[in-house]
Design a protein around this motif. Structure first.
Motif, PDB file in Angstrom:
ATOM      1  N   ARG A 282       0.840  -1.192   0.000  1.00 12.76           N
ATOM      2  CA  ARG A 282       0.000   0.000   0.000  1.00 12.76           C
ATOM      3  C   ARG A 282       0.878   1.245   0.000  1.00 12.76           C
ATOM      4  N   PRO A 283       0.337   2.395  -0.454  1.00 13.63           N
ATOM      5  CA  PRO A 283       1.140   3.610  -0.542  1.00 13.63           C
ATOM      6  C   PRO A 283       1.596   4.084   0.833  1.00 13.63           C
ATOM      7  N   PRO A 284       2.741   4.764   0.917  1.00 14.56           N
ATOM      8  CA  PRO A 284       3.195   5.303   2.204  1.00 14.56           C
ATOM      9  C   PRO A 284       2.257   6.400   2.684  1.00 14.56           C
ATOM     10  N   ARG A 285       2.027   6.441   3.982  1.00 12.22           N
ATOM     11  CA  ARG A 285       1.116   7.440   4.565  1.00 12.22           C
ATOM     12  C   ARG A 285       1.862   8.740   4.840  1.00 12.22           C
ATOM     13  N   PHE A 286       1.172   9.862   4.627  1.00 15.04           N
ATOM     14  CA  PHE A 286       1.777  11.176   4.885  1.00 15.04           C
ATOM     15  C   PHE A 286       0.798  12.016   5.689  1.00 15.04           C
ATOM     16  N   ASN A 287       1.285  12.629   6.796  1.00 16.08           N
ATOM     17  CA  ASN A 287       0.377  13.451   7.603  1.00 16.08           C
ATOM     18  C   ASN A 287       0.902  14.867   7.813  1.00 16.08           C
ATOM     19  N   GLY A 288       1.790  15.311   6.925  1.00 15.56           N
ATOM     20  CA  GLY A 288       2.214  16.706   6.993  1.00 15.56           C
ATOM     21  C   GLY A 288       3.650  16.936   7.393  1.00 15.56           C
ATOM     22  N   HIS A 289       4.419  15.869   7.687  1.00 12.39           N
ATOM     23  CA  HIS A 289       5.818  16.021   8.084  1.00 12.39           C
ATOM     24  C   HIS A 289       6.709  15.149   7.195  1.00 12.39           C
ATOM     25  N   PHE A 290       7.988  15.527   7.124  1.00 11.16           N
ATOM     26  CA  PHE A 290       8.984  14.769   6.358  1.00 11.16           C
ATOM     27  C   PHE A 290       8.525  14.579   4.900  1.00 11.16           C
ATOM     28  N   TYR A 291       8.106  15.681   4.296  1.00  8.47           N
ATOM     29  CA  TYR A 291       7.554  15.613   2.940  1.00  8.47           C
ATOM     30  C   TYR A 291       8.534  15.024   1.936  1.00  8.47           C
ATOM     31  N   SER A 292       9.805  15.467   1.964  1.00  4.40           N
ATOM     32  CA  SER A 292      10.788  14.977   0.984  1.00  4.40           C
ATOM     33  C   SER A 292      10.969  13.468   1.093  1.00  4.40           C
ATOM     34  N   TRP A 293      11.007  12.965   2.333  1.00  5.56           N
ATOM     35  CA  TRP A 293      11.166  11.517   2.548  1.00  5.56           C
ATOM     36  C   TRP A 293       9.961  10.768   1.986  1.00  5.56           C
ATOM     37  N   TRP A 294       8.754  11.310   2.273  1.00  2.70           N
ATOM     38  CA  TRP A 294       7.530  10.671   1.779  1.00  2.70           C
ATOM     39  C   TRP A 294       7.469  10.710   0.252  1.00  2.70           C
ATOM     40  N   LYS A 295       7.905  11.810  -0.342  1.00  5.92           N
ATOM     41  CA  LYS A 295       7.842  11.953  -1.797  1.00  5.92           C
ATOM     42  C   LYS A 295       8.694  10.884  -2.489  1.00  5.92           C
ATOM     43  N   VAL A 296       9.888  10.641  -1.935  1.00  2.00           N
ATOM     44  CA  VAL A 296      10.754   9.614  -2.516  1.00  2.00           C
ATOM     45  C   VAL A 296      10.093   8.245  -2.425  1.00  2.00           C
ATOM     46  N   ARG A 297       9.496   7.934  -1.276  1.00  2.58           N
ATOM     47  CA  ARG A 297       8.842   6.629  -1.111  1.00  2.58           C
ATOM     48  C   ARG A 297       7.607   6.502  -2.010  1.00  2.58           C
ATOM     49  N   MET A 298       6.846   7.596  -2.146  1.00  2.59           N
ATOM     50  CA  MET A 298       5.678   7.549  -3.023  1.00  2.59           C
ATOM     51  C   MET A 298       6.107   7.372  -4.476  1.00  2.59           C
TER      52      MET A 298
ATOM     53  N   LEU B  71       4.820   4.209  -6.695  1.00  6.41           N
ATOM     54  CA  LEU B  71       4.093   4.356  -7.951  1.00  6.41           C
ATOM     55  C   LEU B  71       4.848   3.721  -9.116  1.00  6.41           C
ATOM     56  N   MET B  72       6.170   3.868  -9.119  1.00  9.69           N
ATOM     57  CA  MET B  72       6.973   3.258 -10.189  1.00  9.69           C
ATOM     58  C   MET B  72       6.865   1.734 -10.141  1.00  9.69           C
ATOM     59  N   SER B  73       6.778   1.181  -8.939  1.00  8.02           N
ATOM     60  CA  SER B  73       6.664  -0.276  -8.830  1.00  8.02           C
ATOM     61  C   SER B  73       5.284  -0.764  -9.266  1.00  8.02           C
ATOM     62  N   GLU B  74       4.266   0.097  -9.097  1.00  8.58           N
ATOM     63  CA  GLU B  74       2.914  -0.258  -9.530  1.00  8.58           C
ATOM     64  C   GLU B  74       2.781  -0.165 -11.050  1.00  8.58           C
ATOM     65  N   ASP B  75       3.244   0.966 -11.594  1.00  6.98           N
ATOM     66  CA  ASP B  75       3.117   1.238 -13.029  1.00  6.98           C
ATOM     67  C   ASP B  75       3.978   2.459 -13.306  1.00  6.98           C
ATOM     68  N   ASN B  76       5.012   2.304 -14.156  1.00  5.71           N
ATOM     69  CA  ASN B  76       5.963   3.409 -14.315  1.00  5.71           C
ATOM     70  C   ASN B  76       5.369   4.648 -14.979  1.00  5.71           C
ATOM     71  N   GLU B  77       4.126   4.565 -15.475  1.00  6.45           N
ATOM     72  CA  GLU B  77       3.490   5.747 -16.055  1.00  6.45           C
ATOM     73  C   GLU B  77       2.774   6.593 -15.000  1.00  6.45           C
ATOM     74  N   LEU B  78       2.534   6.031 -13.823  1.00  9.13           N
ATOM     75  CA  LEU B  78       1.768   6.747 -12.806  1.00  9.13           C
ATOM     76  C   LEU B  78       2.498   7.987 -12.308  1.00  9.13           C
ATOM     77  N   TRP B  79       3.824   7.900 -12.139  1.00  9.09           N
ATOM     78  CA  TRP B  79       4.566   9.069 -11.661  1.00  9.09           C
ATOM     79  C   TRP B  79       4.593  10.165 -12.725  1.00  9.09           C
ATOM     80  N   ASP B  80       4.633   9.778 -14.001  1.00  2.48           N
ATOM     81  CA  ASP B  80       4.557  10.773 -15.072  1.00  2.48           C
ATOM     82  C   ASP B  80       3.239  11.536 -14.995  1.00  2.48           C
ATOM     83  N   ILE B  81       2.164  10.833 -14.664  1.00  2.00           N
ATOM     84  CA  ILE B  81       0.855  11.475 -14.551  1.00  2.00           C
ATOM     85  C   ILE B  81       0.850  12.460 -13.390  1.00  2.00           C
ATOM     86  N   VAL B  82       1.494  12.087 -12.265  1.00  2.00           N
ATOM     87  CA  VAL B  82       1.581  12.983 -11.119  1.00  2.00           C
ATOM     88  C   VAL B  82       2.288  14.276 -11.505  1.00  2.00           C
ATOM     89  N   LEU B  83       3.361  14.168 -12.287  1.00  2.00           N
ATOM     90  CA  LEU B  83       4.137  15.347 -12.673  1.00  2.00           C
ATOM     91  C   LEU B  83       3.489  16.144 -13.801  1.00  2.00           C
TER      92      LEU B  83
END
Length: 217
Positions: A15-31, A35-47
């Motif tokens: 399941r996706p990593p949970r984020f509650n408002g802290h350590f944004y950079s760390w969470w962004k890398v994990r997310m 997403l890349m492990s799920e489908d490498n096009e998903l991160w392109d859609i986010v950007l």
């Protein structure tokens, strides 16, 4: 290094990593990795933002790309749109509304820039078709300029006036010359120009109707 406490619930690889408002950079890398492990096009859609189906619209001189009406979506279009919703769902399901506004900001800016590029291209390639009315032409052009203005990219009145005079069909050449010679284009408003063109259009149609009646008799 120990994981930030607010991410302990998100350590599962299923399941996706949970984020509650802290350590944004760390969470962004994990997310990103998730997403890349799920489908490498998903991160392109986010950007880049969600997929917008496009189609070619041809006029006499050029072919322009315009958004497809929903009724013309094909199976490939619908699959790409579904993938966009999947990326959004995976983001939203693990963050609150305040954090979503923060994390969506990067993608929102990318979408905004893409829309500006698309609308700018439509504006630059816009032409009035032979036989098209002044009203219909102006309605289409105004839609483009209004959207650009709403995105913070307004086009000056003078540039819009010159654009209209440039895109009129060849059959309007004498009228364009007359306006250019008689009017100061730096102060001519779009409303005044359109009224002038509509009056000329009405007179042309009236004269054409009279000639056709004489020929038929």
């Amino acid at each position: 290094m120990a994981a930030p406490l607010n991410h302990e619930e998100g350590q599962s690889s299923t399941r996706p990593p949970r984020f509650n408002g802290h350590f944004y950079s760390w969470w962004k890398v994990r997310m990103h990795d998730y997403l890349m492990s799920e489908d490498n096009e998903l991160w392109d859609i986010v950007l880049d933002g969600p997929f917008i189906p496009m189609m070619e619209e041809k006029d006499r001189e050029k072919t322009n790309l315009v958004p497809k009406p929903r009724q013309k979506y094909d199976e490939a279009d619908r699959k790409k749109i579904e993938k966009g919703y999947k990326a959004k769902t995976l983001l939203v399901c693990r963050i609150g509304p305040d954090e979503f506004n923060r994390t969506a900001h990067e993608g929102t800016e990318q979408v905004k820039e893409s829309k500006i590029d698309m609308l700018t291209s439509q504006y630059e390639n816009f032409k009035m078709k032979e036989g098209e009315t002044i009203h219909d032409m102006f309605t289409k052009l105004s839609s483009i300029t209004s959207e650009l203005r709403s995105l913070g990219e307004p086009i000056s009145m003078t540039k819009q006036v010159r654009k209209v005079l440039q895109i009129l069909p060849k059959s309007w050449e004498s009228k364009v010359d007359a306006i250019t010679e008689a009017k100061d284009l730096k102060v001519l408003t779009m409303d005044a120009l359109i009224r002038n063109l509509k009056t000329h259009e009405m007179n042309r149609n009236y004269d054409l109707s009279r000639r056709q009646k004489r020929i038929s008799h």
